[in-house]
Design an enzyme around this catalytic site. Structure first.
Site, PDB file in Angstrom:
ATOM      1  N   GLU A  32       0.996  -1.200  -0.068  1.00 21.77           N
ATOM      2  CA  GLU A  32      -0.048   0.054  -0.069  1.00 21.77           C
ATOM      3  C   GLU A  32       0.943   1.288  -0.090  1.00 21.77           C
ATOM      4  OE1 GLU A  32      -2.205   2.932  -0.047  1.00 21.77           O
ATOM      5  OE2 GLU A  32      -3.142   1.053  -0.316  1.00 21.77           O
ATOM      6  N   ARG A 106     -16.600   4.515   5.859  1.00 19.39           N
ATOM      7  CA  ARG A 106     -15.332   3.640   4.871  1.00 19.39           C
ATOM      8  C   ARG A 106     -14.555   3.225   5.837  1.00 19.39           C
ATOM      9  NH1 ARG A 106     -14.558   3.215  -0.281  1.00 19.39           N
ATOM     10  NH2 ARG A 106     -16.403   4.436  -0.680  1.00 19.39           N
ATOM     11  N   TYR A 225     -27.638   9.103   5.268  1.00 17.31           N
ATOM     12  CA  TYR A 225     -27.759   8.104   6.260  1.00 17.31           C
ATOM     13  C   TYR A 225     -27.000   8.080   7.416  1.00 17.31           C
ATOM     14  CZ  TYR A 225     -24.111   6.334   3.230  1.00 17.31           C
ATOM     15  OH  TYR A 225     -23.019   6.404   2.405  1.00 17.31           O
ATOM     16  N   ASP A 311     -12.103  -1.006  -7.992  1.00 14.59           N
ATOM     17  CA  ASP A 311     -11.947   0.080  -8.941  1.00 14.59           C
ATOM     18  C   ASP A 311     -11.050  -0.054  -9.983  1.00 14.59           C
ATOM     19  OD1 ASP A 311     -14.233   1.276  -7.710  1.00 14.59           O
ATOM     20  OD2 ASP A 311     -13.115   2.721  -6.679  1.00 14.59           O
TER      21      ASP A 311
END
Length: 412
Positions: A32, A106, A225, A311
């Site tokens: 990463e 997230r 939400y 993605d």
């Protein structure tokens, strides 16, 4: 000897892929680029199709501790404030699809997957280190049954590392994708997303919510939400407008005046929800939205020992709330494919792509179509509102999506 998979990217897709590969009995090395994960981000909606995957991975209890589970989805007119339709969620979703509809921060979803990966001693995460390029030996010569081929990668520190497979989960601007399929810039949608997270206790009671509300208006819409057990409220306003030029790196604090200007003509209730963000001491961030055309073949997801996921393979517009969900479904199918130990690795990855590309393409296409419906103007908007008032739940439910390949694709 256990096979080793290299994973480019440690976001939600990369974490899900690492968990899937670990469960399939592979050693995992994940790379990463960022040195530390942060709380920066927004809310994510997880349909029952995705929650079933998390359940199959043993993450249901952890999900319940951090997510919210709205009882319904309400659709309202952004101009008049009138309610157009309601889709029951909560117990209804569980009864229909075998799992709840969840909304989650997230960062909480990422942490949940990361915790799952940490259960496996053979999974290692390298942060501050990126995969820059690869060489796939299987593409240079035919794979001989029983023969050994490897994929080698070069990291951002110039180190060469070999593995039995490479998963590109490095997002919209994937370098793995570029090398695999050739450079093609993501498609600029002309839509801008204003995002905010606000603590609900800082809002007046009238502005707090425990369900999902979508406000539909001409050339714009807003969704709000709860996340983090209902303690936070996620708000996203998407408007149509020009994007900045430096798309790959651009992201900054949004100008509230621009947002207020875009919402001229909308109803008082919607404006109050937007104004409540700043009044509660929170702010807006702005992202230009990009996507790619729907996947056209398995070869756009897999070639040789290299596979794309999330993605990197199929970025989509957010109008079906399935971007993260499709990455997690990808990982579920990846686990199933990597577990086929009688097959050579290229054939396992090929099976993964064959099982995923059409569903991903369908979700991409439907997401784009939903955006046109959400932002409709003139007679199309009137017809949309009338249809929602008459057919409400039937139009809002998505059985083909929520019944999808969740639990059936994952070993229990």
């Amino acid at each position: 000897m256990k096979k080793q998979v290299l994973i480019a990217g440690g976001g939600i897709g990369g974490m899900a892929a690492a968990l899937a590969a670990s469960r399939a009995g592979w050693d995992v090395r994940m790379y990463e680029r960022v040195a530390e994960f942060s709380e920066v981000g927004a809310g994510v909606q997880l349909g029952p199709n995705v929650v079933r995957c998390l359940q199959a991975w043993g993450l249901q209890k952890a999900l319940q501790q951090v997510a919210a589970f709205p009882e319904c989805l309400k659709v309202r007119c952004a101009l008049s404030g009138a309610e157009l339709g309601v889709l029951p969620l909560g117990r209804t979703a569980v009864q229909r699809y075998g799992a709840a509809y969840a909304t989650i921060h997230r960062a909480d979803l990422h942490a949940l997957l990361h915790t799952g990966v940490q259960r496996y001693a053979d999974a290692q995460l390298y942060q501050g280190l990126a995969i820059e390029s690869f060489t796939d030996a299987s593409r240079a010569a035919p794979v001989i049954p029983g023969g050994e081929t490897v994929v080698s990668v070069r990291t951002s520190q110039g180190k060469e590392i070999e593995g039995d497979a490479l998963i590109g989960a490095d997002g919209l601007w994937s370098r793995t994708r570029t090398q695999l399929l050739g450079y093609q810039a993501p498609r600029v949608t002309g839509h801008l997303a204003y995002r905010a997270l606000v603590r609900q206790s800082a809002l007046p009671k009238a502005l707090r919510t425990q369900h999902v509300t979508a406000w539909l208006g001409p050339r714009l819409h807003m969704v709000q939400y709860p996340v983090r057990r209902g303690e936070l409220q996620n708000l996203v306003v998407i408007v149509q407008g020009p994007a900045p030029q430096n798309l790959e790196t651009w992201d900054h604090d949004a100008n509230t005046r621009d947002l207020e200007f875009a919402l001229q003509g909308t109803c008082t209730a919607l404006k109050h929800a937007v104004h409540g963000v700043e009044a509660a001491g929170a702010g807006w961030r702005l992202w230009p939205l990009c996507d790619r055309p729907p996947v056209r073949s398995p070869e756009e997801m897999v070639q040789g020992l290299v596979a794309l996921l999330g993605d990197a393979a199929h970025p989509m517009r957010p109008y079906l709330a399935q971007g993260a969900g499709m990455a997690i479904e990808d990982a579920a199918q990846l686990e199933r494919a990597l577990s086929m130990h009688d097959l050579e690795v290229p054939l396992r990855l090929r099976r993964y792509a064959v099982n995923r590309w059409q569903r991903n393409a369908r979700v991409q296409a439907r997401s784009t179509r939903n955006g046109r419906i959400f932002h409709a103007t003139g007679p199309v908007r009137w017809a949309r509102n009338l249809s929602l008032k008459m057919l409400g739940e039937r139009l809002l439910d998505v059985p083909w999506l929520y019944r999808g390949d969740g639990i059936d694709s994952v070993r229990s």
